[in-house]
Design a protein around this motif. Structure first.
Motif, short mmCIF file in Angstrom:
data_model
loop_
_atom_site.label_atom_id
_atom_site.label_comp_id
_atom_site.label_asym_id
_atom_site.label_seq_id
_atom_site.Cartn_x
_atom_site.Cartn_y
_atom_site.Cartn_z
N UNK A 121 -3.14 -9.25 6.40
CA UNK A 121 -2.29 -10.07 7.14
C UNK A 121 -0.66 -10.01 6.50
N UNK A 122 -0.07 -9.28 5.22
CA UNK A 122 1.39 -8.85 4.96
C UNK A 122 1.25 -7.88 5.97
N UNK A 123 1.13 -6.98 5.31
CA UNK A 123 1.32 -5.63 5.82
C UNK A 123 2.09 -5.84 7.75
N UNK A 124 0.72 -7.18 8.21
CA UNK A 124 1.78 -6.88 10.67
C UNK A 124 2.66 -8.21 10.49
N UNK A 125 3.06 -8.36 9.16
CA UNK A 125 4.52 -9.95 9.12
C UNK A 125 5.40 -8.76 8.98
N UNK A 126 6.90 -9.54 9.40
CA UNK A 126 7.87 -8.66 9.17
C UNK A 126 8.72 -7.81 10.16
N UNK A 127 7.97 -7.79 11.55
CA UNK A 127 7.80 -6.50 11.92
C UNK A 127 7.85 -5.78 12.11
N UNK A 128 7.38 -4.96 10.95
CA UNK A 128 6.08 -4.21 11.14
C UNK A 128 5.87 -2.86 12.48
N UNK A 129 5.71 -4.13 12.82
CA UNK A 129 5.17 -3.21 14.50
C UNK A 129 5.53 -3.04 15.67
N UNK A 130 6.26 -3.58 15.05
CA UNK A 130 7.28 -3.63 16.59
C UNK A 130 8.11 -2.35 16.16
N UNK A 131 7.97 -1.47 17.64
CA UNK A 131 9.10 -0.28 17.89
C UNK A 131 10.50 -0.52 16.53
N UNK A 132 10.76 0.48 16.17
CA UNK A 132 11.51 -0.28 14.82
C UNK A 132 10.91 -0.12 13.88
N UNK A 133 9.69 -0.17 13.86
CA UNK A 133 9.25 -1.47 12.45
C UNK A 133 8.41 0.11 11.73
N UNK A 134 7.89 0.28 10.50
CA UNK A 134 7.14 0.92 10.22
C UNK A 134 6.60 1.18 10.78
N UNK A 135 5.24 0.88 11.90
CA UNK A 135 4.33 1.19 12.15
C UNK A 135 3.97 0.97 13.65
N UNK A 136 4.83 1.26 14.70
CA UNK A 136 5.03 0.40 15.95
C UNK A 136 3.15 0.59 17.15
N UNK A 137 2.78 -0.34 17.40
CA UNK A 137 1.43 -0.59 18.08
C UNK A 137 1.81 -0.75 19.49
N UNK A 138 0.61 -0.54 20.21
CA UNK A 138 0.36 -0.80 21.40
C UNK A 138 1.98 -0.93 21.89
#
Lengths: 393, 135
Positions: A310-327
């Protein structure tokens, strides 16, 4: 274990961009996709000697497809373990190429889930066009109104209970994936959304909202996999298969530990085979049938500790430019989800590793290694997980 | 008998004892004489130790809600009329089974809630085990 790194490469991809195809057959979509994927690779019909496919609607899909294509494959594989079947296919194609049985394989899929009006998530779970098999767990599930959404919802509810995960955190996943869809002209939904939009969408099966669920579309595509020798003669630089792993989960004979998903079993062989760690992954294609699918998969792939998703996916980490872009194509949550989606994970990872979007916001900068994880079946009952790690030179 | 429009189980050789017991108002689960493990759903072998012919024992019928969901959308006949509670119930014997939580407001269901089995007659042959808040 034998070192299979770079024993095969993805050399051609084609996504059939249709999201609604009432006048085409599934086989036609596959045939068209194979032609285009071979064009993309710079190969033709005579180069293909392996055929891999899965289907939601027909049995013996490999037989039907070989007949439609008028093709005589030396290796045919219609492993069907749900949406992640295509990650399994890639692993099997790698093995067959390494063994010298084939030089070039086509992996292909299509379905008409949308124009066929299939209630993929909100019909009974065994209503996937296959006959009821008995004795099977269906007789202990269908009568209670299990749906695919309901199963994933129960997993989410338990995750909330056990780890304090919140609906807002799940919504962050949908928001990030929609952001990527906004950059994909083919995506079904392209308007940016907020966490509040997700929470305001109607509840399908608590705690999952409409926007926690993937879309339903028609569609399909094809992926061409080849030996190193063939790959070096192709149009694009090879996207190497570095590591693979496959697993089925939640058996337990009634003592299922439903808090873990098959990724926990499949990721080890994939990372070990590839000789890389989670920190080396530049982008990930994570099967996103539902937001909770992504959260649990990321945990069990080892990108964060169990319960900290829950904490990992927060704060834009999953967006391009974040720590782990997905999908980065907009995923199943926003772009397309024709019943089974695993083949599209391989396509987008390949595009990113080719740097196909260079100079646009959709490109993950300096993308060298990508991970695909396909999930099939349904979390909460019988499901599969296939992990594939791909890389460029 | 009221019209039963929900899906019905298919009764086969290895599950007949389970459904026969349900008709008598009893919840049977399998218990392996070799390895001592319980299993659910019923099957012709012990899935823990791979021996044949696991035995049957009467479950206490008591358990807790391990997880649940309130489903609002399902096109399946019998489930298309408003919300219902789908749950995974952990029996006292340690195995978990899917069921519905009945005879209570869906908003009252929570994880860990104590429940007990109750049967509803669907046809002359089939009675379906559900769970209700423990009395």
């Amino acid at each position: 274990m034998v070192d299979l790194r770079r024993a095969a490469a993805v050399v051609g991809v084609h996504e059939h961009v249709t999201r609604y195809a009432p006048d085409k057959s599934e086989l036609q979509i596959q045939g068209e996709s194979i032609i285009k994927a071979l064009e993309d690779a710079g190969l033709d019909k005579g180069d293909v000697d392996g055929l891999f496919t899965a289907s939601m609607s027909v049995r013996n899909s490999g037989l039907n497809l070989a007949d439609y294509l008028n093709m005589y494959p030396k290796h045919v594989d219609n492993t069907t373990v749900g949406g992640g079947s295509f990650e399994f296919h890639l692993a099997h194609a790698l093995n067959a190429i390494y063994a010298g049985r084939i030089n070039c394989a086509v992996i292909t899929y299509s379905t008409l889930a949308r124009s066929g009006g299939v209630s993929v998530g909100t019909g009974g779970v065994s209503r996937f066009g296959h006959p009821r098999l008995d004795p099977s767990p269906d007789s202990f599930e269908e009568l209670y109104g299990l749906t695919t959404v309901g199963l994933y919802a129960m997993i989410a509810q338990r995750h909330f209970h056990q780890y304090g995960t919140t609906p807002e955190q799940l919504a962050e996943i949908a928001v990030a994936v929609r952001h990527h869809a906004s950059m994909n002209p083919e995506a079904l939904f392209r308007d940016e959304i907020t966490v509040e939009d997700v929470l305001r969408s109607r509840v399908i099966s608590s705690p999952l909202h409409l926007m926690d669920c993937c879309v339903i579309t028609d569609g399909g595509g094809a992926v061409v996999v080849a030996s190193p020798e063939v790959a070096r003669s192709c149009r694009h630089r090879p996207v190497w298969v570095l590591g693979t792993g496959e697993a089925v989960a939640h058996q337990g004979a009634g003592k299922r530990d439903l808090i873990y998903v098959a990724a926990k079993q499949s990721q080890g062989p994939a990372f070990a085979g590839a000789g890389v760690t989670q920190a080396d992954i530049d982008m990930a294609m994570i099967y996103d049938s539902f937001t909770i699918t992504v959260l649990e998969t990321l945990e069990d792939l080892g990108f964060c500790e169990k319960g900290e998703g829950g904490e990992f996916v927060s704060g834009g980490r999953l967006k391009i430019g974040g720590g782990l872009p997905i999908n980065t194509d907009g995923g199943g949550l926003s772009s397309n989800h024709p019943g089974m989606r695993g083949i599209f994970l391989l396509m987008e990872a390949t595009r990113q590793l080719r740097h196909q979007f260079e100079g646009t916001p959709r490109q993950v900068p300096d993308c060298k290694i990508a991970l695909c994880h396909g999930t099939g079946g349904a979390l909460g009952s019988r499901h599969s997980g296939g992990t594939v790690i791909l890389g460029r030179d | 008998m009221p019209d039963w429009n929900k899906p019905l189980p298919t009764v086969v050789g290895e599950t007949r004892a389970y459904w026969d017991a349900c008709r008598r108002g009893q919840l049977l689960i399998q218990h392996c004489g070799q390895c001592g493990e319980y299993q659910f759903y019923p099957r012709g072998i012990c899935a823990h130790c791979w021996t044949e012919n696991p035995g049957w024992v009467a479950a206490s019928g008591k358990g807790t809600v391990w997880t649940y969901t309130v489903t609002y959308q399902n096109r399946t006949p019998g489930f298309d009329q408003g919300p219902y509670v789908l749950a995974l119930v952990e029996l006292e014997e340690g195995v978990r089974m899917f069921s519905n939580i009945v005879e209570c407001d869906p908003r009252e269901v929570s994880i860990g809630m104590a429940v007990e089995v109750t049967f509803q007659r669907a046809t002359d042959q089939i009675s379906v085990p559900y769970f209700k808040p423990a009395g």
